[in-house]
Design an enzyme around this catalytic site. Structure first.
Site: not given
Ligand SMILES: Cc1cc2nc3c(=O)[nH]c(=O)nc-3n(C[C@H](O)[C@H](O)[C@H](O)COP(=O)(O)OP(=O)(O)OC[C@H]3O[C@@H](n4cnc5c(N)ncnc54)[C@H](O)[C@@H]3O)c2cc1C
Length: 309
Positions: A98, A135-136, A185, A190, A228, A289-290
């Site tokens: 970051k 990271d963004m 990526r 988030a 995910h 954020r998680r």
């Molecule tokens: C490898 C990686 C790097 C990332 N880097 C950045 C970044 O640099 N900047 C940024 O802004 N964001 C980043 N993110 C976060 C991203 O923007 C999302 O906030 C996050 O991945 C949740 O979105 P989703 O696509 O998984 O879909 P969602 O619709 O949020 O989730 C889909 C499903 O995944 C599961 N899930 C998702 N999140 C969680 C959680 N926290 N705990 C438990 N289960 C969960 C649940 O089953 C949910 O229904 C990153 C994510 C990943 C995977």
């Protein structure tokens, strides 16, 4: 409502002090964070690699307000990368950085400092044969981060970018970053962003994600599908097939502790699955954020506080 409140709390010093001081937070945090120390991070990395997954490591920290903090973060990454080299893990493990943790938001020369510091981390990564992804963070940093990315890529063309599908600008950024060798990526995003710059509804964000994915998969670069969401993972497979891509020309990424079974399944099917592994004691912003991403996490967190008190 819940998401907004948690994302606001992620930036609140009072909420931070409350959550950090509650001893029972720790077991919930450990679902998402590999540990406080370098040793724990390296151990988790070794376990994931042995299990057929790859890794990107994040030394936790953001919103750095002092020069000494930024320098300490660079040293932490240098130590981590040296250790990955020493233990033979560097071929399967890169690092995520970051820019706010290495000084981007410091007054006056913050941007130049972040560039110089990121360059030092890239040199350390290059020395052990691995890569770095920037990271963004929130939208006020996007131009600065992409500017620093372009500067770094002159000497280190393998530096990866992150683009966030919730921003209106991202489809164009995907076009701009879809050239040969460009590692991007794609995530949903988030942070809490205003309507003026970001889609607010889940469906709008998902549709944007698919449009961006199509741009990246039809380009010449190396897309990293960070989601995910089972529906988006399925759609990604269709977009990959339509673009005629081979399994080694892109990868999936998920966060440590989130959908580990899906992570194993994707890896077993022959596509690279890279797990984002955060470590260190500055876990507060990342953890909040998680929690914001999944309301069920909050219930789980609160229940564990109540039942053990
Ligand atoms: C490898 C990686 C790097 C990332 N880097 C950045 C970044 O640099 N900047 C940024 O802004 N964001 C980043 N993110 C976060 C991203 O923007 C999302 O906030 C996050 O991945 C949740 O979105 P989703 O696509 O998984 O879909 P969602 O619709 O949020 O989730 C889909 C499903 O995944 C599961 N899930 C998702 N999140 C969680 C959680 N926290 N705990 C438990 N289960 C969960 C649940 O089953 C949910 O229904 C990153 C994510 C990943 C995977």
């Amino acid at each position: 409502m819940m998401r907004s409140a948690l994302l606001a709390a992620a930036r609140s010093p009072q909420a931070r002090s409350f959550v950090e001081r509650t001893p029972l937070t720790k077991p919930v945090v450990s679902r998402y964070v590999a540990g406080d120390t370098l040793e724990e991070a390296v151990r988790v990395t070794g376990d994931l690699l042995a299990d057929g997954r790859k890794v990107t490591l994040d030394h936790l920290g953001e919103d750095t307000t002092e020069l000494a903090q930024a320098t300490a973060t660079v040293h932490a990454y240098e130590r981590l990368l040296a250790e990955l080299g020493r233990t033979g893990l560097a071929s399967g493990a890169e690092v995520s950085v970051k820019l706010s943790a290495v000084g981007q938001s410091l007054p006056r020369d913050g941007e130049k400092l972040a560039l110089d510091n990121a360059r030092r981390i890239c040199e350390a990564a290059s020395a052990v044969g691995t890569t770095v992804t920037l990271d963004m963070e929130d939208h006020t940093t996007t131009d600065s981060t992409l500017g620093i990315l372009a500067d770094l890529r002159v000497d280190f063309p393998w530096v990866g970018a992150v683009l966030q599908a919730y921003l209106h600008r991202t489809e164009q950024d995907c076009r701009d970053l879809s050239g040969a060798g460009s590692r991007v990526r794609l995530c949903k995003g988030a942070y809490k962003e205003p309507e003026s710059v970001a889609y607010q509804g889940k469906d709008e964000v998902d549709l944007s994600y698919v449009r961006c994915l199509k741009v990246l998969m039809n380009g010449q670069g190396y897309p990293m599908v960070a989601s995910h969401d089972p529906r988006l993972v399925r759609i990604a497979a269709q977009v990959v097939a339509a673009a005629g891509r081979t399994a080694d020309s892109y990868e999936h990424q998920m966060l440590y502790g989130v959908r580990p079974d899906a992570q194993r399944e994707i890896a077993a099917n022959g596509t690279t699955m890279r797990v984002y592994v955060p470590y260190g004691d500055q876990w507060y912003g990342y953890f909040m954020r998680r929690l914001a991403e999944r309301p069920a996490n909050v219930t789980f967190f609160l229940r564990s506080l109540l039942t053990t008190n």
